[in-house]
Design an enzyme around this catalytic site. Structure first.
Site, PDB file in Angstrom:
ATOM      1  N   ASP A   1     -27.827  19.079  21.101  1.00 36.75           N
ATOM      2  CA  ASP A   1     -26.861  17.990  20.943  1.00 36.75           C
ATOM      3  C   ASP A   1     -25.677  18.427  20.077  1.00 36.75           C
ATOM      4  OD1 ASP A   1     -25.900  15.435  21.325  1.00 36.75           O
ATOM      5  OD2 ASP A   1     -27.119  14.536  19.742  1.00 36.75           O
TER       6      ASP A   1
ATOM      7  N   HIS B   1     -19.188  21.864  25.981  1.00 31.83           N
ATOM      8  CA  HIS B   1     -20.333  22.103  26.887  1.00 31.83           C
ATOM      9  C   HIS B   1     -20.352  23.557  27.368  1.00 31.83           C
ATOM     10  CE1 HIS B   1     -21.392  17.960  26.726  1.00 31.83           C
ATOM     11  NE2 HIS B   1     -20.365  17.518  27.421  1.00 31.83           N
TER      12      HIS B   1
ATOM     13  N   LEU C   1     -40.910  35.205  29.343  1.00 35.22           N
ATOM     14  CA  LEU C   1     -40.520  33.930  28.729  1.00 35.22           C
ATOM     15  C   LEU C   1     -40.527  32.861  29.810  1.00 35.22           C
ATOM     16  CD1 LEU C   1     -39.284  32.303  26.278  1.00 35.22           C
ATOM     17  CD2 LEU C   1     -37.054  32.812  27.271  1.00 35.22           C
TER      18      LEU C   1
END
Ligand code: IPE
Ligand code: IPE
Ligand code: MG
Length: 245
Positions: free
Chosen positions: A27, A44, A138
């Protein structure tokens, strides 16, 4: 048996304990850009660059599951420009990162409802999931059009269908868990939220029932692998009891 199966694995607290599964509410992109007088989409884009760095850092930090919240079921309320801009960033991320994620042993998956996403993005998501399905270094899960309540509703519908088909009689927690988008994933040991907000905003309400939480004021575009490493060090000092004495 009515026991929860996906219980977190990093049970023992104490020095050196590392969370195996870290989930992040990324955020603060909008505020990061606005503070600089730039459009929110610049934040973003910078946020997407951060994802790449954090993904690369995880295996060396002992994290083998990383789940990131990229777009919530509530984020459709934003302007058309911002929503379309975010969708473009997701498409580009997958297109540009496919090669290196595959080469680096990352298995990429998505959670959230897909029908509302555009066809091209859905196809890219399916293709990178298939392409990286054999990778084990991962496990990267990206939550797009994800909302915990929406996920639970869809899971309940799947479970009801299984009951109606006679596949399940007395549903237990594991049966519902097996109908979630995260079926087969371990629960997150640690949930991190950047930007100073101290709420979960509909992120993994079932899965994070016993997770540890860390809230940091750092905005996501400023969040570095060093911030992550410091948070992981502190995790080792926590005592997790899971209701035990
Ligand atoms: C997080 O940053 C990214 C998404 C929710 C898509 P925000 O866009 O929420 O940034 P702030 O919270 O407005 O600063
Ligand atoms: C949560 O952030 C969603 C993502 C990070 C993708 P928001 O910025 O949408 O959450 P609220 O509105 O502050 O609760
Ligand atoms: Mg926000």
């Amino acid at each position: 048996m009515a026991y929860a199966l996906g219980a977190a694995t990093a049970v023992a607290a104490g020095e050196g304990t590392r969370p195996r599964h870290v989930a992040i509410i990324m955020d603060g992109n909008g505020r990061w850009a606005t503070e600089r007088g730039w459009p929110r989409l610049v934040g973003h884009r910078r946020g997407a660059e951060r994802v790449k760095q954090i993904v690369r850092a995880c295996p060396d930090l002992g994290v083998d599951w990383l789940t990131v919240y990229a777009f919530s079921t509530e984020n459709w309320k934003r302007s058309t420009e911002e929503v379309l801009g975010l969708m473009k960033i997701f498409r580009r991320y997958i297109e540009r990162e496919a090669e290196s994620l595959s080469a680096e042993g990352v298995r990429m998956r998505f959670i959230g409802g897909r029908e509302r996403l555009d066809r091209k993005l859905q196809d890219l998501m399916a293709s990178i999931e298939a392409r990286t399905a054999g990778n084990t270094r991962l496990n990267l899960t990206v939550a797009i059009n994800y909302g915990g309540r929406d996920e639970l509703l869809r899971a309940a519908q799947r479970l009801a269908a299984r009951i109606a088909r006679g596949e399940v009689e007395q549903p237990c927690e594991a049966d519902l868990e097996g109908c979630l988008d995260t079926a087969g994933h371990p629960d997150p040991d640690l949930v991190i939220r950047t930007s100073g907000e101290t709420r979960i905003s509909n992120f993994l309400p079932w899965q994070a029932a016993y997770s540890e939480y860390e809230f940091t004021p750092t905005l996501w575009p400023d969040f570095t692998p060093q911030h992550l490493a410091d948070i992981l060090d502190r995790f080792g000092l926590r005592k997790r009891r899971f209701g035990g004495a």
